[in-house]
Design an enzyme around this catalytic site. Structure first.
Site, PDB file in Angstrom:
ATOM      1  N   GLU A 103      23.746   1.554  40.288  1.00  0.00           N
ATOM      2  CA  GLU A 103      23.293   1.284  39.781  1.00  0.00           C
ATOM      3  C   GLU A 103      23.962   0.433  38.435  1.00  0.00           C
ATOM      4  OE1 GLU A 103      20.878   1.369  38.474  1.00  0.00           O
ATOM      5  OE2 GLU A 103      20.086   3.599  37.433  1.00  0.00           O
ATOM      6  N   ASP A 115      23.170   5.301  30.748  1.00  0.00           N
ATOM      7  CA  ASP A 115      22.589   4.771  29.172  1.00  0.00           C
ATOM      8  C   ASP A 115      22.877   6.957  29.314  1.00  0.00           C
ATOM      9  OD1 ASP A 115      21.820   4.906  26.525  1.00  0.00           O
ATOM     10  OD2 ASP A 115      20.068   3.519  27.335  1.00  0.00           O
ATOM     11  N   GLY A 162      21.644   8.793  31.062  1.00  0.00           N
ATOM     12  CA  GLY A 162      22.360   9.628  32.424  1.00  0.00           C
ATOM     13  C   GLY A 162      21.171  10.786  33.244  1.00  0.00           C
ATOM     14  N   THR A 186      18.806   8.650  34.523  1.00  0.00           N
ATOM     15  CA  THR A 186      18.251   8.744  35.816  1.00  0.00           C
ATOM     16  C   THR A 186      18.822   9.344  37.257  1.00  0.00           C
ATOM     17  OG1 THR A 186      17.259   6.716  34.301  1.00  0.00           O
ATOM     18  CG2 THR A 186      17.829   5.776  37.037  1.00  0.00           C
TER      19      THR A 186
END
Ligand code: IMP
Length: 180
Positions: free
Chosen positions: A102, A106, A108, A110
């Site tokens: 990934e 930011d 978290g 996702t």
């Protein structure tokens, strides 16, 4: 380095700094997975495509590359944590050693969603490799391989975008904030 585009405030990570760290992470992965029967790498589109390409070309162990595309529901709703799959994997991952690659963590949400979804498919192992994580309050999500921690600002380049612009810059830079 040539002049920064006028919308960018400063370079946060230079191309050289990124390259050196990507090589270190690839070495570590090559050691950690050496005794496994191959690695199933999932690049999260669109942002991870450059990191993934550089990282995988440094690996010295057998691996397969696949992709998933996920999206938050709308730009203004990014922090609600609603994530959906836009494009799924080609193959089942049951029994395989899986690594999520990934670009950035930011809030978290996702990565947390990806863990939940992919764990349900019963991989032999599931780890995450993230290039940058913002220093801010976020969900507790395990990141097994992390490139850098960066300040909580909007960054672009090396796969990261703002409204799909700046993805192919060789460095990571802070976007200027809009005045007012
Ligand atoms: P999350 O908040 O950790 O779920 O991150 C959501 C997604 O927002 C990331 O996968 C990126 O695609 C995007 N994102 C978050 N912060 C930035 C940034 O500073 N630049 C570019 N994309 C970002």
């Amino acid at each position: 380095m040539s002049e920064l585009p006028s919308d960018l405030a400063r370079v946060v990570l230079s191309a050289e700094t990124i390259h050196a760290r990507v090589c270190e992470i690839a070495d570590q992965l090559s050691k950690d997975y050496a005794d496994k029967d191959g690695l199933y790498i999932i690049g999260i589109l669109k942002g991870a495509f450059i990191f993934l390409a550089d990282l995988t070309r440094q690996l010295t162990l057998p691996h397969v590359v696949d992709f998933m595309a996920v999206s938050s529901y709308g730009k203004t709703d990014t922090f609600s944590g609603a994530v959906r799959i836009i494009m799924d994997l080609r193959e089942p991952i049951e029994g395989r050693h899986v690594l999520i690659v990934e670009d950035i963590v930011d809030t978290g949400h996702t990565l947390s969603y990806l863990y939940r979804t992919l764990k349900g498919r019963k991989p032999a192992s599931l780890n995450a490799c993230v290039l940058v994580q913002k220093e801010r309050d976020s969900l507790e999500v395990p990141i097994h391989y992390l490139g850098f921690k960066i300040p909580d600002v909007w960054v672009v380049g090396y796969g990261l975008d703002f409204a799909d612009a700046y993805r192919t810059l060789p460095y990571i830079a802070e976007l200027k904030r809009e005045e007012g």
